[in-house]
Design a protein around this motif. Structure first.
Motif, PDB file in Angstrom:
ATOM      1  N   GLY A  43      29.571 -64.656  18.424  1.00  0.00           N
ATOM      2  CA  GLY A  43      28.152 -64.931  18.543  1.00  0.00           C
ATOM      3  C   GLY A  43      27.784 -66.313  18.035  1.00  0.00           C
ATOM      4  O   GLY A  43      26.956 -67.010  18.627  1.00  0.00           O
ATOM      5  N   VAL A  44      28.406 -66.738  16.923  1.00  0.00           N
ATOM      6  CA  VAL A  44      28.139 -68.074  16.398  1.00  0.00           C
ATOM      7  C   VAL A  44      28.586 -69.132  17.393  1.00  0.00           C
ATOM      8  O   VAL A  44      27.897 -70.142  17.611  1.00  0.00           O
ATOM      9  CB  VAL A  44      28.845 -68.254  15.036  1.00  0.00           C
ATOM     10  CG1 VAL A  44      28.766 -69.698  14.574  1.00  0.00           C
ATOM     11  CG2 VAL A  44      28.220 -67.336  14.001  1.00  0.00           C
ATOM     12  N   LEU A  45      29.740 -68.928  18.028  1.00  0.00           N
ATOM     13  CA  LEU A  45      30.217 -69.881  19.031  1.00  0.00           C
ATOM     14  C   LEU A  45      29.259 -69.980  20.210  1.00  0.00           C
ATOM     15  O   LEU A  45      29.111 -71.041  20.820  1.00  0.00           O
ATOM     16  CB  LEU A  45      31.608 -69.478  19.522  1.00  0.00           C
ATOM     17  CG  LEU A  45      32.777 -69.694  18.553  1.00  0.00           C
ATOM     18  CD1 LEU A  45      34.059 -69.161  19.154  1.00  0.00           C
ATOM     19  CD2 LEU A  45      32.928 -71.165  18.218  1.00  0.00           C
ATOM     20  N   PRO A  96      23.814 -63.950  13.415  1.00  0.00           N
ATOM     21  CA  PRO A  96      24.053 -62.519  13.165  1.00  0.00           C
ATOM     22  C   PRO A  96      22.775 -61.696  13.171  1.00  0.00           C
ATOM     23  O   PRO A  96      22.765 -60.540  13.593  1.00  0.00           O
ATOM     24  CB  PRO A  96      24.725 -62.511  11.789  1.00  0.00           C
ATOM     25  CG  PRO A  96      25.369 -63.854  11.686  1.00  0.00           C
ATOM     26  CD  PRO A  96      24.451 -64.791  12.396  1.00  0.00           C
ATOM     27  N   GLY A  97      21.660 -62.292  12.701  1.00  0.00           N
ATOM     28  CA  GLY A  97      20.401 -61.561  12.723  1.00  0.00           C
ATOM     29  C   GLY A  97      19.942 -61.236  14.131  1.00  0.00           C
ATOM     30  O   GLY A  97      19.414 -60.151  14.391  1.00  0.00           O
ATOM     31  N   ALA A  98      20.146 -62.188  15.047  1.00  0.00           N
ATOM     32  CA  ALA A  98      19.757 -61.933  16.435  1.00  0.00           C
ATOM     33  C   ALA A  98      20.660 -60.899  17.090  1.00  0.00           C
ATOM     34  O   ALA A  98      20.224 -60.128  17.950  1.00  0.00           O
ATOM     35  CB  ALA A  98      19.786 -63.244  17.222  1.00  0.00           C
ATOM     36  N   LEU A  99      21.929 -60.887  16.682  1.00  0.00           N
ATOM     37  CA  LEU A  99      22.863 -59.939  17.294  1.00  0.00           C
ATOM     38  C   LEU A  99      22.658 -58.519  16.792  1.00  0.00           C
ATOM     39  O   LEU A  99      22.713 -57.556  17.567  1.00  0.00           O
ATOM     40  CB  LEU A  99      24.298 -60.384  17.002  1.00  0.00           C
ATOM     41  CG  LEU A  99      24.840 -61.568  17.799  1.00  0.00           C
ATOM     42  CD1 LEU A  99      26.212 -61.960  17.279  1.00  0.00           C
ATOM     43  CD2 LEU A  99      24.909 -61.245  19.284  1.00  0.00           C
ATOM     44  N   ARG A 146      22.888 -52.000  15.069  1.00  0.00           N
ATOM     45  CA  ARG A 146      23.563 -51.624  13.827  1.00  0.00           C
ATOM     46  C   ARG A 146      24.338 -50.323  13.984  1.00  0.00           C
ATOM     47  O   ARG A 146      25.445 -50.177  13.449  1.00  0.00           O
ATOM     48  CB  ARG A 146      22.538 -51.520  12.697  1.00  0.00           C
ATOM     49  CG  ARG A 146      21.989 -52.876  12.260  1.00  0.00           C
ATOM     50  CD  ARG A 146      21.231 -52.753  10.955  1.00  0.00           C
ATOM     51  NE  ARG A 146      19.996 -52.002  11.139  1.00  0.00           N
ATOM     52  CZ  ARG A 146      18.831 -52.561  11.452  1.00  0.00           C
ATOM     53  NH1 ARG A 146      18.748 -53.875  11.639  1.00  0.00           N
ATOM     54  NH2 ARG A 146      17.740 -51.812  11.557  1.00  0.00           N
ATOM     55  N   VAL A 147      23.771 -49.369  14.722  1.00  0.00           N
ATOM     56  CA  VAL A 147      24.498 -48.122  14.977  1.00  0.00           C
ATOM     57  C   VAL A 147      25.749 -48.406  15.807  1.00  0.00           C
ATOM     58  O   VAL A 147      26.830 -47.836  15.569  1.00  0.00           O
ATOM     59  CB  VAL A 147      23.589 -47.112  15.683  1.00  0.00           C
ATOM     60  CG1 VAL A 147      24.393 -45.904  16.166  1.00  0.00           C
ATOM     61  CG2 VAL A 147      22.469 -46.658  14.757  1.00  0.00           C
ATOM     62  N   SER A 148      25.625 -49.306  16.765  1.00  0.00           N
ATOM     63  CA  SER A 148      26.779 -49.659  17.599  1.00  0.00           C
ATOM     64  C   SER A 148      27.876 -50.314  16.773  1.00  0.00           C
ATOM     65  O   SER A 148      29.073 -50.044  16.957  1.00  0.00           O
ATOM     66  CB  SER A 148      26.343 -50.599  18.732  1.00  0.00           C
ATOM     67  OG  SER A 148      25.392 -49.983  19.561  1.00  0.00           O
ATOM     68  N   VAL A 149      27.462 -51.185  15.821  1.00  0.00           N
ATOM     69  CA  VAL A 149      28.452 -51.830  14.965  1.00  0.00           C
ATOM     70  C   VAL A 149      29.172 -50.802  14.110  1.00  0.00           C
ATOM     71  O   VAL A 149      30.411 -50.820  13.971  1.00  0.00           O
ATOM     72  CB  VAL A 149      27.770 -52.894  14.079  1.00  0.00           C
ATOM     73  CG1 VAL A 149      28.735 -53.383  13.004  1.00  0.00           C
ATOM     74  CG2 VAL A 149      27.302 -54.051  14.928  1.00  0.00           C
TER      75      VAL A 149
END
Length: 235
Positions: free
Chosen positions: A184-186, A191-194, A201-204
């Motif tokens: 995501g950074v690349l 991380p907040g947007a992702l 968060r449940v998916s993570v």
């Protein structure tokens, strides 16, 4: 995975790259990290060939007319044996001073000796003990032990080659999901947007749990594949 390797992965992934080719370059960098980790691991692995060389050189000395102790002393000075077992020469000298059998020198090797090498030493020690207790020709028993140890080493190498691919794939497939924030950074996403939404968060959490389960299951499959077979017919 150790902390230095995690830092190496992070440094490789965060290295500036063109946005148009980021996914492809990411996979290339991950493959390079995997290759580097595998190379470092192979360098750390102990080499068990020195046991086979010890047995073979000892057998040559016995056939040349040396007694068992003298043949082992000569073999202990060979480069491979001296590199793999620097403790063997002093042990042979101590056994000679105390009047102990040569086979006792291979009993209870140092802790850094791996289980495979320890098993090879047991084979060789039993061959020497057979000659010492029964009077059997030491050259024959040592040559037989050398052939057995060499075959054990070759079998381990075949097994290691067979499971190298599955193990590398297991590590790479485990690393890829964990590299999500870095990807995501690349791509320019924080991380907040992702992971700002509850669904993300449940998916993570679900993904991490499945990654752990997949790693555990894959390790079990590989462990069962390399486990020595039984000869009594039971699984």
């Amino acid at each position: 995975m150790t902390t230095p390797l995690l830092l190496l992965v992070a440094a490789v992934l965060l290295w500036p790259a063109a946005s148009s080719g980021a996914p492809a370059e990411l996979l290339g960098r991950l493959s390079a990290v995997r290759h580097l980790a595998g190379t470092r691991r192979r360098r750390r692995e102990p080499d068990g060939d020195w046991v086979a060389e010890l047995a073979e050189v000892t057998a040559v000395g016995l056939r040349a007319g040396l007694d068992l102790r003298s043949a082992v002393e000569v073999a202990a000075r060979s480069p491979a044996v001296r590199s793999g077992a620097p403790w063997l020469g002093p042990r042979v000298a101590q056994a000679a001073a105390r009047g102990l059998e040569v086979s006792a020198c291979l009993v209870d090797p140092p802790r850094r000796t791996g289980p495979d090498v320890s098993g090879d030493l047991v084979v060789l020690a039993r061959a020497w003990r057979l000659s010492e207790h029964t009077g059997a020709a030491a050259s024959r028993t040592t040559a037989g032990a050398a052939a057995a140890v060499r075959e054990r080493v070759a079998a381990r190498e075949r097994v290691a080659a067979a499971v190298a691919g599955p193990r590398a794939s297991m590590r790479l497939l485990t690393l890829l999901p964990l590299a999500g924030p870095l990807v995501g950074v690349l791509l320019g996403l924080s991380p907040g947007a992702l992971y700002g939404s509850a669904v993300a968060r449940v998916s993570v959490g679900t993904g991490l749990a499945l990654t752990v389960v997949g790693w555990w299951w894959s390790r079990g499959l590989v462990a069962r594949a390399v486990r020595p077979g039984r000869t009594d017919g039971r699984p």
